[in-house]
Design a protein around this motif. Structure first.
Motif, mmCIF file in Angstrom:
data_model
loop_
_atom_site.group_PDB
_atom_site.id
_atom_site.type_symbol
_atom_site.label_atom_id
_atom_site.label_comp_id
_atom_site.label_asym_id
_atom_site.label_seq_id
_atom_site.Cartn_x
_atom_site.Cartn_y
_atom_site.Cartn_z
ATOM 1 N N ILE A 190 3.271 -20.806 -28.457
ATOM 2 C CA ILE A 190 2.097 -20.631 -27.673
ATOM 3 C C ILE A 190 2.068 -18.875 -27.685
ATOM 4 O O ILE A 190 1.315 -18.373 -27.366
ATOM 5 C CB ILE A 190 1.762 -21.011 -26.449
ATOM 6 N N PHE A 191 3.370 -18.232 -27.911
ATOM 7 C CA PHE A 191 3.488 -16.953 -27.437
ATOM 8 C C PHE A 191 2.502 -15.908 -28.222
ATOM 9 O O PHE A 191 2.105 -14.735 -27.558
ATOM 10 C CB PHE A 191 4.994 -16.674 -27.310
ATOM 11 N N LEU A 192 2.500 -16.069 -29.666
ATOM 12 C CA LEU A 192 1.873 -14.942 -30.153
ATOM 13 C C LEU A 192 0.647 -15.281 -30.864
ATOM 14 O O LEU A 192 -0.148 -14.405 -31.188
ATOM 15 C CB LEU A 192 2.912 -14.322 -31.316
ATOM 16 N N ASN A 193 0.665 -16.425 -31.053
ATOM 17 C CA ASN A 193 -0.522 -17.147 -32.148
ATOM 18 C C ASN A 193 -1.818 -17.517 -31.082
ATOM 19 O O ASN A 193 -2.820 -17.936 -31.715
ATOM 20 C CB ASN A 193 0.042 -18.187 -33.086
ATOM 21 N N ASN A 194 -1.577 -17.628 -29.991
ATOM 22 C CA ASN A 194 -2.633 -18.115 -28.897
ATOM 23 C C ASN A 194 -3.012 -17.249 -27.920
ATOM 24 O O ASN A 194 -2.488 -16.157 -27.641
ATOM 25 C CB ASN A 194 -2.161 -19.606 -28.516
ATOM 26 N N LEU A 236 5.946 -5.862 -30.635
ATOM 27 C CA LEU A 236 5.422 -4.469 -30.044
ATOM 28 C C LEU A 236 3.948 -4.252 -29.645
ATOM 29 O O LEU A 236 3.565 -3.688 -28.686
ATOM 30 C CB LEU A 236 5.828 -3.495 -30.800
ATOM 31 N N GLN A 237 3.174 -4.922 -30.647
ATOM 32 C CA GLN A 237 1.597 -5.156 -30.443
ATOM 33 C C GLN A 237 1.498 -5.713 -29.365
ATOM 34 O O GLN A 237 0.384 -5.296 -28.556
ATOM 35 C CB GLN A 237 1.089 -5.667 -31.660
ATOM 36 N N ARG A 238 2.026 -6.870 -28.721
ATOM 37 C CA ARG A 238 1.540 -7.516 -27.568
ATOM 38 C C ARG A 238 2.066 -6.708 -26.385
ATOM 39 O O ARG A 238 1.209 -6.726 -25.459
ATOM 40 C CB ARG A 238 2.227 -8.889 -27.450
ATOM 41 N N PHE A 239 2.911 -5.979 -26.527
ATOM 42 C CA PHE A 239 3.451 -5.194 -25.361
ATOM 43 C C PHE A 239 2.904 -3.610 -25.619
ATOM 44 O O PHE A 239 4.108 -2.815 -25.593
ATOM 45 C CB PHE A 239 4.735 -5.344 -24.858
ATOM 46 N N GLU A 240 1.778 -3.346 -26.046
ATOM 47 C CA GLU A 240 1.617 -2.105 -26.410
ATOM 48 C C GLU A 240 1.771 -1.264 -25.588
ATOM 49 O O GLU A 240 1.762 0.130 -25.644
ATOM 50 C CB GLU A 240 0.141 -1.740 -27.271
ATOM 51 N N ASN A 241 1.523 -1.511 -24.103
ATOM 52 C CA ASN A 241 1.609 -0.495 -22.988
ATOM 53 C C ASN A 241 3.008 -0.354 -22.610
ATOM 54 O O ASN A 241 3.071 0.171 -21.529
ATOM 55 C CB ASN A 241 0.835 -1.180 -21.994
ATOM 56 N N VAL A 242 4.150 -0.582 -23.427
ATOM 57 C CA VAL A 242 5.654 -0.277 -23.246
ATOM 58 C C VAL A 242 5.847 1.180 -23.045
ATOM 59 O O VAL A 242 5.291 1.950 -23.589
ATOM 60 C CB VAL A 242 6.302 -0.806 -24.198
ATOM 61 N N ARG A 243 6.341 1.182 -21.778
ATOM 62 C CA ARG A 243 6.723 2.912 -21.512
ATOM 63 C C ARG A 243 8.240 2.974 -21.667
ATOM 64 O O ARG A 243 8.545 4.110 -22.137
ATOM 65 C CB ARG A 243 6.733 2.880 -19.841
ATOM 66 N N GLU A 244 9.099 1.899 -21.710
ATOM 67 C CA GLU A 244 10.501 1.905 -21.968
ATOM 68 C C GLU A 244 10.891 0.862 -22.782
ATOM 69 O O GLU A 244 10.952 -0.405 -22.654
ATOM 70 C CB GLU A 244 11.444 1.935 -20.691
ATOM 71 N N LEU A 245 11.509 1.468 -23.902
ATOM 72 C CA LEU A 245 11.977 0.236 -24.799
ATOM 73 C C LEU A 245 13.547 0.301 -25.135
ATOM 74 O O LEU A 245 14.102 1.547 -25.467
ATOM 75 C CB LEU A 245 11.398 0.373 -26.379
ATOM 76 N N ARG A 246 14.320 -0.799 -24.995
ATOM 77 C CA ARG A 246 15.710 -0.729 -24.997
ATOM 78 C C ARG A 246 15.891 -1.845 -26.229
ATOM 79 O O ARG A 246 15.568 -3.093 -25.923
ATOM 80 C CB ARG A 246 16.301 -1.173 -23.648
ATOM 81 N N LEU A 247 16.854 -1.366 -27.248
ATOM 82 C CA LEU A 247 17.018 -1.999 -28.101
ATOM 83 C C LEU A 247 18.720 -2.145 -28.253
ATOM 84 O O LEU A 247 19.346 -0.982 -28.554
ATOM 85 C CB LEU A 247 16.678 -1.345 -29.609
ATOM 86 N N VAL A 248 19.235 -3.226 -28.346
ATOM 87 C CA VAL A 248 20.775 -3.317 -28.030
ATOM 88 C C VAL A 248 21.220 -4.264 -28.996
ATOM 89 O O VAL A 248 20.971 -5.382 -29.058
ATOM 90 C CB VAL A 248 21.142 -3.615 -26.575
ATOM 91 N N SER A 249 22.210 -3.918 -29.848
ATOM 92 C CA SER A 249 23.132 -4.881 -30.600
ATOM 93 C C SER A 249 22.205 -5.666 -31.665
ATOM 94 O O SER A 249 22.571 -6.746 -31.902
ATOM 95 C CB SER A 249 23.989 -5.485 -29.946
ATOM 96 N N ASN A 250 21.040 -5.015 -32.286
ATOM 97 C CA ASN A 250 20.400 -5.784 -33.368
ATOM 98 C C ASN A 250 20.714 -5.451 -34.706
ATOM 99 O O ASN A 250 21.622 -4.587 -34.930
ATOM 100 C CB ASN A 250 18.847 -5.400 -33.080
#
Length: 646
Positions: A190-194, A236-250
């Motif tokens: 349900i998370f991205l397609n609905n 990212l598109q779903r949370f386009e209002n993100v103010r802080e983005l943390r990317l770890v060990s990807n």
């Protein structure tokens, strides 16, 4: 079951009774009366206003909703399933479509649950609307694959909290086969397609490895241990209002966005061993205020003049522990613009950057009108800040190697040059040369010999191979480090025999970040004994290198071999090289215990396949720890037989 027994019954300590999925307290200590009441409640056409339904440790294979009319459940607000070990679905579609008052749905630890809503009949498209649901939590459902097995639409306009944990078949963190395209995070449900609420307060996905967490209160999105090649753009598109983005060990090779992230102010990138560039992402982050990058060992390109122009709001820039980064601003080709301005940057921190030689190596004018604090720690090869004009009107103190330095009348270039010169003087047996320095030596501008130098490091050399005759000035060289250079081969036939002996004392060779390196030398190389006294060979981030040790080579003294993060490495050595490691150490009648070669390997995906196909080095004891990302070989004892890789 209408009653418990016909005779006298005493249950003084009985507190709760669970009957056909219903729980009641044992009021009045009368078990018979309680069961009779529950039986009547189950079988009568009840119009009870049911709001909370909790099912725990239910052993039946399904919940018997048909005991009551659909209207019985229409006012249900909370539904909780916990440890229902045999239930395969939560409710049929007819019940699901009636749950307009449902506010919370929690399903946990149901080991055989396969779907949330079961299909009834041969319906075409089913529309599910949960207008009041605010919380959906799915946890530890290993068999769950779909929300609904048919074609459906789903709406949850008031959803505030969504949490899915340990539902490995339900979550699909998939990677597109074409690495040039962007991978997507694509849960099948349900998370991205609905149609769900775009203003989620809490969003948590965890499949046992990848962890994604959104916190609306702080407008923070964190992505941990995603194995995709690229960042999930739809997320990212779903949370386009993100103010802080943390990317770890990807495992992202690059991070890009096809649209502007207008609200993004803080970007943190930690432990990305495959990441080579941030440029495609930073171009679309014009409101970024804080950029922090740490432990991205393949990162070679951080900022270009175009990126610098877009980062007009940048206040803080902090870079640390990126082994391959040689400069912060990289300018490619013949750029027409010769000036860069960081108008709002007030704090700059550069720490533990072993390969960093300067902030910018081109003759550019760089303006920092707001810069007030500069921290430079453990950057041993940083000889100057920039080659061009530098303006830092508000900078009065610099923290250089853990000590504050008053700038006084000196600019940042002068301070770094003086401090580096003093430090180099204290390490008089070690020298680092960058591309510009190497050119100077080759052109004969240095007349002196560096007889005291035992360790030489070459960084960012643009030659296709090393001119061996450069080492005639380093006659006592024991350790050679080659980093982030354009070498396609280390040694070439273009060199004369008279220079071969210049490396006779070399014991340690380190190759790091040589992305163009195809071989140490080609098959027709004439001076294969050039490294005959080499004791250790350490190779990292050399992705074009397919076979490590050249054919018909003499490595009779080699005892340590370390190879890490070389994606193209297919073969460790040829059979002739393996023979030289044995026969030349002991002769034809070598010791029965063989020679000992200590070998450490990690992140060699192509070599992993060779090992799995049964090709191996002839060994008395060969320990493999093989996974998708790592191969580690503790010790290789080379003995009889030469059944080697390749």
């Amino acid at each position: 079951m209408k009653t418990f027994c016909r005779g006298i019954l005493s249950t003084p300590k009985l507190q709760k009774i669970s009957y056909e999925g219903m729980e009641v307290e044992n009021k009045g200590n009368d078990l018979n009366k309680a069961i009779q009441g529950l039986y009547k409640k189950k079988n009568q056409d009840i119009s009870l206003d049911l709001k909370l339904l909790t099912l725990k440790d239910v052993n039946s294979t399904k919940i018997c909703y048909n005991r009551h009319p659909t209207s019985f459940y229409q006012n249900l607000t909370h539904l909780i399933l916990w440890k229902c070990g045999n239930i395969k679905y939560v409710f049929p579609s007819s019940i699901a479509k009636s749950l307009h008052q449902l506010q919370q749905l929690k399903i946990q630890n149901c080991k055989v649950l396969e779907e949330i809503v079961a299909k009834e009949g041969a319906s075409a498209v089913v529309d599910f609307v949960f207008p009041n649901i605010t919380l959906l939590k799915l946890e530890d459902l290993p068999k769950l694959t779909v929300f609904y097995p048919g074609i459906y639409t789903l709406e949850m306009p008031k959803l505030k909290e969504l949490e899915v944990r340990y539902c490995t078949k339900y979550l699909s963190f998939t990677e597109n086969n074409a690495e040039t395209e962007c991978a997507t995070l694509d849960p099948k449900s349900i998370f991205l397609n609905n149609v769900i609420n775009f203003n989620l307060e809490v969003f948590k996905l965890y499949d046992g490895v990848t962890n994604i967490c959104w916190q609306s209160q702080f407008e923070t999105l964190r992505i941990d241990k995603d194995t995709s090649t690229n960042i999930p753009l739809r997320l990212l598109q779903r949370f386009e209002n993100v103010r802080e983005l943390r990317l770890v060990s990807n495992q992202y090779k690059d991070i890009k966005s096809p649209y502007d992230l207008l609200n993004l102010e803080d970007l943190y990138v930690y432990f990305h061993n495959r990441l080579t560039s941030l440029v495609p992402f930073l171009v679309f982050s014009q409101n970024l205020k804080v950029l922090t990058v740490s432990s991205c060992n393949r990162l070679m390109k951080l900022i270009t003049p175009l990126v610098a122009k877009s980062l007009v709001q940048l206040r803080e820039l902090s870079i640390s522990s990126c082994e391959m980064l040689t400069e912060i601003v990289e300018i490619e080709g013949d750029a027409t613009n010769t000036g860069i301005a960081f108008d709002n940057l007030s704090k700059l921190s550069l720490k533990h950057l072993e390969s960093l030689t300067c902030f910018c190596s081109r003759n550019y004018s760089i303006n920092f009108p707001s810069l007030e604090e500069v921290i430079i720690n453990e950057c041993p090869n940083m000889k100057t800040f920039s080659q061009g004009t530098l303006s830092t009107p508000k900078l009065h103190n610099v923290k250089y190697h853990w000590k504050w330095v008053d700038t006084g009348e000196n600019n940042l270039n002068t301070i770094i040059q003086q401090k580096h010169k003093n430090e180099v003087g204290s390490f008089w047996k070690k020298m680092t040369l960058s591309g510009r320095d190497i050119m100077t030596i080759l052109q004969g501008e240095f007349q002196e010999n560096f007889v005291e130098i035992e360790t030489l490091q070459l960084i960012k050399d643009d030659y296709a191979y090393i001119p061996i005759h450069i080492f005639k000035k380093f006659i006592n060289l024991e350790k050679l480090i080659l980093k982030v250079s354009s070498y396609e081969e280390i040694f070439s036939n273009k060199e004369g025999e008279e220079h071969v002996e210049t490396l006779s004392k070399l014991k340690d060779l380190i190759l790091q970040g040589l992305s163009n390196l195809n071989c140490i030398w080609k098959q027709n190389f004439q001076f294969k004994s050039i490294l005959q006294n080499l004791h250790s060979l350490n190779v990292t981030y050399c992705d074009s290198l397919m076979t490590l040790l050249p054919p018909s080579s003499t490595f009779k003294s080699l005892t340590i071999l370390a190879v890490k993060h070389c994606n193209g490495m297919q073969n460790l050595m040829t059979s002739s090289t393996a023979k030289s490691l044995i026969v030349q150490s002991y002769g034809k009648d070598f010791h029965p215990h063989g020679s000992k070669l200590h070998t450490r390997m990690m992140s060699l995906p192509s070599l992993t396949k060779s090992v799995q196909h049964g090709q191996q080095i002839g060994a008395k004891r060969l320990q493999y720890i093989v996974s998708r990302l790592e191969v580690e070989i503790d010790v290789i004892f080379l003995t009889g037989g030469y059944n080697v890789i390749q």
